[in-house]
Scaffold this motif. Structure first.
Motif, mmCIF file in Angstrom:
data_model
loop_
_atom_site.group_PDB
_atom_site.id
_atom_site.type_symbol
_atom_site.label_atom_id
_atom_site.label_comp_id
_atom_site.label_asym_id
_atom_site.label_seq_id
_atom_site.Cartn_x
_atom_site.Cartn_y
_atom_site.Cartn_z
ATOM 1 N N SER A 114 0.801 -1.237 0.000
ATOM 2 C CA SER A 114 0.000 0.000 0.000
ATOM 3 C C SER A 114 0.825 1.274 0.000
ATOM 4 O O SER A 114 0.256 2.366 -0.121
ATOM 5 C CB SER A 114 -0.955 0.004 1.193
ATOM 6 O OG SER A 114 -2.028 -0.888 0.961
ATOM 7 N N LYS A 130 0.006 3.329 -2.973
ATOM 8 C CA LYS A 130 -1.280 4.016 -3.147
ATOM 9 C C LYS A 130 -1.158 5.504 -3.476
ATOM 10 O O LYS A 130 -1.920 6.011 -4.321
ATOM 11 C CB LYS A 130 -2.160 3.800 -1.908
ATOM 12 C CG LYS A 130 -2.766 2.406 -1.849
ATOM 13 C CD LYS A 130 -3.554 2.190 -0.573
ATOM 14 C CE LYS A 130 -4.194 0.796 -0.583
ATOM 15 N NZ LYS A 130 -4.815 0.462 0.714
ATOM 16 N N PRO A 131 -0.256 6.256 -2.844
ATOM 17 C CA PRO A 131 -0.143 7.655 -3.269
ATOM 18 C C PRO A 131 0.216 7.796 -4.748
ATOM 19 O O PRO A 131 -0.282 8.697 -5.430
ATOM 20 C CB PRO A 131 0.959 8.204 -2.362
ATOM 21 C CG PRO A 131 0.877 7.358 -1.131
ATOM 22 C CD PRO A 131 0.564 5.983 -1.650
ATOM 23 N N ALA A 169 -2.819 7.170 -6.767
ATOM 24 C CA ALA A 169 -3.700 8.336 -6.737
ATOM 25 C C ALA A 169 -3.201 9.435 -7.680
ATOM 26 O O ALA A 169 -4.011 10.144 -8.306
ATOM 27 C CB ALA A 169 -3.822 8.871 -5.311
ATOM 28 N N THR A 223 -6.078 7.202 -1.343
ATOM 29 C CA THR A 223 -4.739 6.707 -0.997
ATOM 30 C C THR A 223 -4.760 5.809 0.238
ATOM 31 O O THR A 223 -3.714 5.350 0.684
ATOM 32 C CB THR A 223 -3.778 7.873 -0.702
ATOM 33 O OG1 THR A 223 -4.056 8.414 0.604
ATOM 34 C CG2 THR A 223 -3.879 8.958 -1.747
ATOM 35 N N LYS A 278 -9.504 3.488 -2.733
ATOM 36 C CA LYS A 278 -8.725 3.460 -3.971
ATOM 37 C C LYS A 278 -9.535 2.857 -5.098
ATOM 38 O O LYS A 278 -9.546 3.384 -6.231
ATOM 39 C CB LYS A 278 -7.446 2.652 -3.747
ATOM 40 C CG LYS A 278 -6.626 2.404 -5.005
ATOM 41 C CD LYS A 278 -5.347 1.637 -4.703
ATOM 42 C CE LYS A 278 -5.623 0.205 -4.283
ATOM 43 N NZ LYS A 278 -4.369 -0.564 -4.090
ATOM 44 N N VAL A 327 -1.516 15.180 -3.821
ATOM 45 C CA VAL A 327 -1.641 13.938 -3.061
ATOM 46 C C VAL A 327 -0.912 14.053 -1.727
ATOM 47 O O VAL A 327 -1.448 13.680 -0.664
ATOM 48 C CB VAL A 327 -1.121 12.745 -3.877
ATOM 49 C CG1 VAL A 327 -0.995 11.494 -3.004
ATOM 50 C CG2 VAL A 327 -2.047 12.477 -5.062
ATOM 51 N N ILE A 387 -2.767 13.882 2.037
ATOM 52 C CA ILE A 387 -2.385 12.912 3.070
ATOM 53 C C ILE A 387 -1.996 13.639 4.352
ATOM 54 O O ILE A 387 -2.437 13.278 5.453
ATOM 55 C CB ILE A 387 -1.235 12.032 2.569
ATOM 56 C CG1 ILE A 387 -1.726 11.099 1.459
ATOM 57 C CG2 ILE A 387 -0.620 11.218 3.716
ATOM 58 C CD1 ILE A 387 -0.621 10.331 0.759
ATOM 59 N N ILE A 436 -6.557 8.386 5.857
ATOM 60 C CA ILE A 436 -5.758 7.363 5.172
ATOM 61 C C ILE A 436 -5.476 6.153 6.048
ATOM 62 O O ILE A 436 -4.924 5.169 5.575
ATOM 63 C CB ILE A 436 -4.436 7.934 4.643
ATOM 64 C CG1 ILE A 436 -3.435 8.176 5.779
ATOM 65 C CG2 ILE A 436 -4.661 9.181 3.822
ATOM 66 C CD1 ILE A 436 -2.006 8.093 5.359
ATOM 67 N N LYS A 476 3.287 6.637 4.361
ATOM 68 C CA LYS A 476 2.266 5.637 4.045
ATOM 69 C C LYS A 476 2.829 4.263 4.343
ATOM 70 O O LYS A 476 3.900 3.899 3.855
ATOM 71 C CB LYS A 476 1.862 5.731 2.567
ATOM 72 C CG LYS A 476 0.740 4.788 2.182
ATOM 73 C CD LYS A 476 -0.582 5.254 2.775
ATOM 74 C CE LYS A 476 -1.685 4.216 2.574
ATOM 75 N NZ LYS A 476 -1.439 2.974 3.340
#
Length: 314
Positions: free
Chosen positions: A46, A49-50, A53, A73, A130, A210, A214, A221, A241
């Motif tokens: 994960s 994920k950013p 995004a 994200t 997501k 992004v 966050i 998140i 993250k």
């Protein structure tokens, strides 16, 4: 070779050790600390994920607000505010929960899980934000909705291109993440560089949007008492993250960055190691940092030991 990084001490006895690999980058993007296998690709899980995004923003997805971008994200805990954001995003683009191709799950947060039992749902799955944002991006571009998980789908091809661009990692064979999406192997050095680029990107760019979403929404998140929430609350300006199985990456506004992988994937090693790294990166130390850096080991309900980064290693 991995390196011993975190130890569990109970009643003065070294009970367990967690090994792994870690890299810290200076503001110039070069390693100031490299322990273990930092140039060998791992599955970032994960922590990707950013970057996923960023792909969505680059391909026409426009969130209503920073919270909606943050849920895209998220590795969220399935708490009511998380579920509400996912459902709002689905509804805004004409989808419902059945459109999600992530597996059904129960919330990770204990209270939310108790309230949800015994019915797993796709919106509870930590990646559902997501997936909802990916469906929205498909709708914006007129891409097929069915099969959006497939590596050959236009959306996933765009994700692969973006992550390759942000990390500089050569294309290689992909894996399948826990939510069913393709996962791109990335070395710890290049993962850290991607987070540094997000943290220092120009205001208004997809990368900076992004990162700022966050930073502004660490609970969105993650969830109650989650590592990312606790760490970012204690460290203004940090964007970070977690990823499953012991991965974590992050960066400060000056471009200093880190990434690591705990070899055995154990979550209890995560916060002590992250805090030791932040201390090494020069973060101003507070009581909140000190509390996070040494989680207690309990015996009979009393503190009898500590989980800590091994002194002198990081």
């Amino acid at each position: 070779m991995t390196v011993e990084l975190v130890e569990v001490v109970r009643s003065g006895f070294r009970e367990c050790v967690h090994s792994g690999s870690v890299v810290i980058l200076g503001a110039d993007g070069e390693p100031t600390l490299a322990l273990g296998e930092v140039h060998v690709p791992i599955f970032p899980r994960s922590t990707n994920k950013p970057m996923q995004a960023i792909t969505l923003l680059r391909n026409g997805f426009e969130p209503l607000d920073d919270a909606e971008l943050a849920i895209a994200t998220a590795s969220h805990y399935g708490e009511p505010d998380h579920v509400a954001l996912v459902e709002r995003l689905l509804d805004r683009f004409g989808f419902d929960e059945k459109s999600l191709e992530c597996p059904p799950d129960l919330p990770q947060d204990e209270r939310a899980r108790a309230e949800a039992l015994p019915e797993p749902r796709r919106v509870y799955m930590n990646c559902s934000g997501k997936h909802a944002a990916m469906l929205a991006t498909c709708a914006v571009n007129g891409w097929p909705i069915e099969g959006y998980l497939d590596q050959a789908h236009p959306l996933q091809q765009a994700v692969i291109a973006t992550i390759t661009d942000l990390t500089g990692e050569p294309e290689t064979d992909l894996g399948i993440d826990g939510c069913g999406l393709p996962i791109i192997p990335v070395s710890l050095v290049n993962l850290a560089r991607a987070f540094a680029a997000m943290a220092t990107a120009a205001p208004g760019s997809s990368q900076r949007r992004v990162a700022d979403a966050i930073r502004a929404n660490p609970r969105v998140i993650s969830g109650t008492n989650a590592p990312d929430l606790l760490t970012m609350r204690a460290t203004p300006g940090l964007v970070c993250k977690i990823g499953a199985d012991g991965v974590h990456a992050g960066a400060l506004p000056d471009g200093t960055a880190f990434a690591y992988k705990i070899a055995d994937g154990h979550d209890r090693a995560r916060i002590p190691l992250t805090l030791a790294i932040l201390h090494r990166m020069g973060v101003e130390w507070t009581a909140a940092h000190a509390d996070l850096a040494a989680p207690p080991v309990l015996g009979g309900g009393a503190r009898v030991g500590v989980v800590r980064a091994i002194p002198g290693v990081v």
